[in-house]
Design an enzyme around this catalytic site. Structure first.
Site, mmCIF file in Angstrom:
data_model
loop_
_atom_site.group_PDB
_atom_site.id
_atom_site.type_symbol
_atom_site.label_atom_id
_atom_site.label_comp_id
_atom_site.label_asym_id
_atom_site.label_seq_id
_atom_site.Cartn_x
_atom_site.Cartn_y
_atom_site.Cartn_z
ATOM 1 N N SER A 95 0.836 -1.192 0.000
ATOM 2 C CA SER A 95 0.000 0.000 0.000
ATOM 3 C C SER A 95 0.880 1.256 0.000
ATOM 4 C CB SER A 95 -0.936 -0.085 1.215
ATOM 5 O OG SER A 95 -1.906 0.903 1.170
ATOM 6 N N ASP A 216 -9.860 -4.685 -5.706
ATOM 7 C CA ASP A 216 -9.361 -3.921 -4.558
ATOM 8 C C ASP A 216 -10.001 -2.537 -4.578
ATOM 9 O OD1 ASP A 216 -7.998 -2.539 -2.619
ATOM 10 O OD2 ASP A 216 -5.987 -2.991 -3.369
ATOM 11 N N HIS A 244 -7.582 -5.435 -0.087
ATOM 12 C CA HIS A 244 -6.393 -4.599 -0.283
ATOM 13 C C HIS A 244 -5.131 -5.310 0.189
ATOM 14 C CE1 HIS A 244 -4.226 -0.953 -0.952
ATOM 15 N NE2 HIS A 244 -3.990 -0.720 0.314
#
Lengths: 267, 379
Positions: A95, A216, A244
């Site tokens: 991320s 996602d 995610h």
């Protein structure tokens, strides 16, 4: 205190083996890698850490000014790598930490030599033709939601802020691994969701693997494809799962994609 | 009126909270009546069709992905998360959510939701009050700093033939106005007044008195060339002012004549001035007297001294009463030693005394610290 100790950093694995550093994203800490990191324990040196202000890191590591950009986080991670006296590191970032990896590589290309970007996004908010997946109103909604969710745990964590042993304070929270100081969480969310690292991508010269989840909400396929297009020679691999965090929902696919990408380990 | 026996109640369907079962794809597998009421939807619009995540606001979706899902995996349960459901008509319903991961390969999650409209409004009020309090705190810090600057000159004025160094450090975080002050001003073509004082108490009331003292001393100084007389005038003014605060001061009048600077000093309950001679010897100067504005029979006494090549240092008790973390006082002897060992430069001396007093208490000043040093300019 060394930065590494304060960030709860550990390195395990055979000496001389190639080095992997796993860096978690917004929300939670190094525990996010618990289904993936052990798969590399035999033939890699594996470094795990908690970002400043997150999970098990010392509360004093967080500096509102230094950590108002991802550069500040990248500097801290590089400092940990220097303290551990490693080189030729593969940076695995999830991320927002994927962009920390990009920045760390750009700052020290000879130290961070490979990138594995898990669910990356160079910019979360849409901009012209660019599709990050979020509107500014969505980001405002998130920040308001986070502020509201601080009400309950501000009291329990206030001792940490005041300098009481943070280990003792955290012990009260069964899910402390996912706790962040409320003020830090809000600030980290702001830095994450209002950042824009698109201009950094074309400068990446390291071999790069992008792991993109099929479905996602936070980093949609358009975001992963953008990162892939902008980093010359990068490899984009779609993980057929949802959410995610493919390292939680399909750890085997993550491990196998990384194995294909990386040099053979020590064993 | 017939009642259904308790054992036959459908506890899922009739639960007095929104209740849903979410399958491993994140899709709603079952939803009870209260949940559908909250959403304003029919079962066929939701069950088997929508993911739970798609029914909450965008910010909530991020929290579900980044926090709830990992916590469920790790701890199996999440409690008291504030979310907003998005109704089919676009309206929002604030809810509190608890969720539990059910053991087994299917990775089913049970979710209950309680509407919190009233609490939501109350929380909005609390959040607004918190933001207002933070703003007020910041404003008061800025005000304290601004006020402090009116009480402490940023740097002493340039006085011909005299070198003056001054240093000041307010107690604590600097969010409060301290009671220490100093002032340097001209009273005649060849005469200057150096004043250093410590008003009892802290905060805005003490600051008002500090301002009053400073201006009274300035306005009475020309009419009262003798420092003891000046202190008497101040004492009268303070007692007429009716303040509950009192003040300790060192007042120095410096006159420049053919043989250099002559110094007249009077103390109002204040530590004596320390005079460092060129050979490094340090002696006290001044008769203590009584604090100004405190007693009905005040006593002030002026002493005279030829400045020559001496360095004179005035200080507040924030220096000598600085306490180390061990409890040990900085004390007079340590200050005398510091002055004796110094080079005799007023600017260096003032800065050094404040720095040493600060470092003695581990950089956490429990009281204001003010220091003024002066010496005749060489050449």
């Amino acid at each position: 205190m060394e930065v590494g100790g304060a960030l709860n950093a550990t390195m395990t694995g055979p000496s001389g083996a190639p080095v992997l550093v796993f860096v978690h994203g917004f929300g939670c800490g190094q525990q996010m890698w618990r289904l993936v990191a052990p798969a590399f324990a035999q033939d890699f040196r594996v470094i795990l850490l908690d970002l400043p202000g997150s999970a098990g890191s010392d509360p004093s590591t967080y500096d509102a000014e230094r950590h108002s950009t991802l550069e500040g986080y990248a500097d801290d991670i590089l400092q940990v790598l220097r303290e551990l006296a490693v080189d030729d590191v593969t940076f695995v970032g999830h991320s927002v930490a994927s962009m920390m990896g990009v920045l760390a590589h750009l700052k020290e290309p000879s130290l961070v030599t490979r990138l594995v970007l898990v669910s990356p996004s160079a910019r979360y908010v849409d901009d012209g033709d660019y599709r990050g997946g979020f509107s500014q109103a969505d980001v405002d909604d998130l920040l308001a939601m986070m502020e509201r969710n601080q009400l309950g745990w501000q009291g329990a964590l206030s001792g940490m802020v005041a300098g009481e042993s943070h280990v003792a304070a955290r012990a009260e929270l069964d899910d402390s691994f996912c706790r962040t100081r409320p003020d830090v969480a809000l600030h980290f969310a702001t830095v994450t969701f209002t950042g824009d690292n698109r201009a950094d991508l074309p400068r990446v010269a390291a071999p790069t693997l992008i792991l993109q989840v099929r479905d996602d909400l936070i980093a949609p396929i358009s975001a992963g494809e953008y990162v892939h297009e902008q980093i010359a020679g990068s490899r984009l691999q779609i993980i057929e799962t949802r959410g995610h965090a493919p390292h939680l929902t399909d750890p085997d696919a993550v491990v196998s994609a990384m194995r294909d990408f990386m040099p053979v380990g020590a064993a | 009126m017939s009642r259904t026996p308790a054992s036959e109640v459908d506890t899922f369907e009739s639960a007095p909270c929104g209740y849903v079962v979410v399958d491993q794809r994140g899709v709603i597998a079952r939803a009870n009546a209260e949940f559908l009421r909250l959403l304003g939807s029919d079962a066929d619009e939701v069950v088997g069709v929508r993911t739970f995540s798609s029914l909450v606001s965008p910010g909530g979706q991020v929290l579900l992905e980044t926090h709830v899902r990992p916590i469920l995996d790790h701890a199996g349960v999440v409690r008291e998360l504030a979310l907003e459901l998005v109704r089919s008509d676009g309206g929002r319903v604030p809810v509190l959510m608890n969720a539990r991961l059910v053991d087994g390969p299917a990775r089913t999650v049970l979710v209950v939701l309680v509407e919190t409209r009233d609490r939501h409004r109350y929380e909005d009020y609390l959040l607004a009050a918190k933001a207002a309090a933070e703003r007020a705190g910041q404003e008061s810090a800025v005000m304290a700093e601004t006020l402090q600057q009116t009480l402490i000159p940023p740097r002493p004025p340039v006085v011909p033939h005299l070198e003056i160094g001054a240093a000041y450090r307010p107690a604590g975080s600097g969010h409060e106005v301290g009671g220490d002050f100093y002032d340097v001003f001209q009273v005649a073509p060849d005469a200057w007044e150096v004043v250093l004082g410590d008003v009892s108490g802290k905060g805005i009331n003490a600051a008002v008195v500090t301002s009053f003292v400073r201006h009274t001393v300035r306005s009475e100084a020309i009419a009262h060339p003798d420092p003891a007389d000046l202190l008497h005038a101040l004492d009268v003014a303070m007692r007429e002012h009716g303040t509950e605060h009192h003040c300790t001061l060192a007042v120095v009048r410096l006159d420049r004549g053919a043989s250099g600077w002559t110094l007249a000093l009077s103390l109002a309950g204040h530590p004596p001035a320390l005079v460092r001679r060129p050979d490094g010897q340090v002696v006290e100067l001044g008769v203590p007297g009584t604090p100004a504005g405190l007693v009905t029979d005040p006593a002030f006494c002026t002493v005279h001294h030829q400045l020559g090549d001496d360095l004179v240092t005035l200080f507040t008790d924030g220096v000598t009463e600085a306490r180390a973390p061990t409890g040990e006082l900085f004390g007079d002897d340590r200050l005398v030693e510091l002055l004796a060992g110094g080079a005799g430069d007023p600017h260096v001396t003032a800065a050094q005394v404040v720095a040493e007093a600060l470092s003695w208490q581990a950089e956490n000043a429990s009281d204001d610290i003010a220091v003024v040093s002066f010496a005749a300019a060489s050449g």
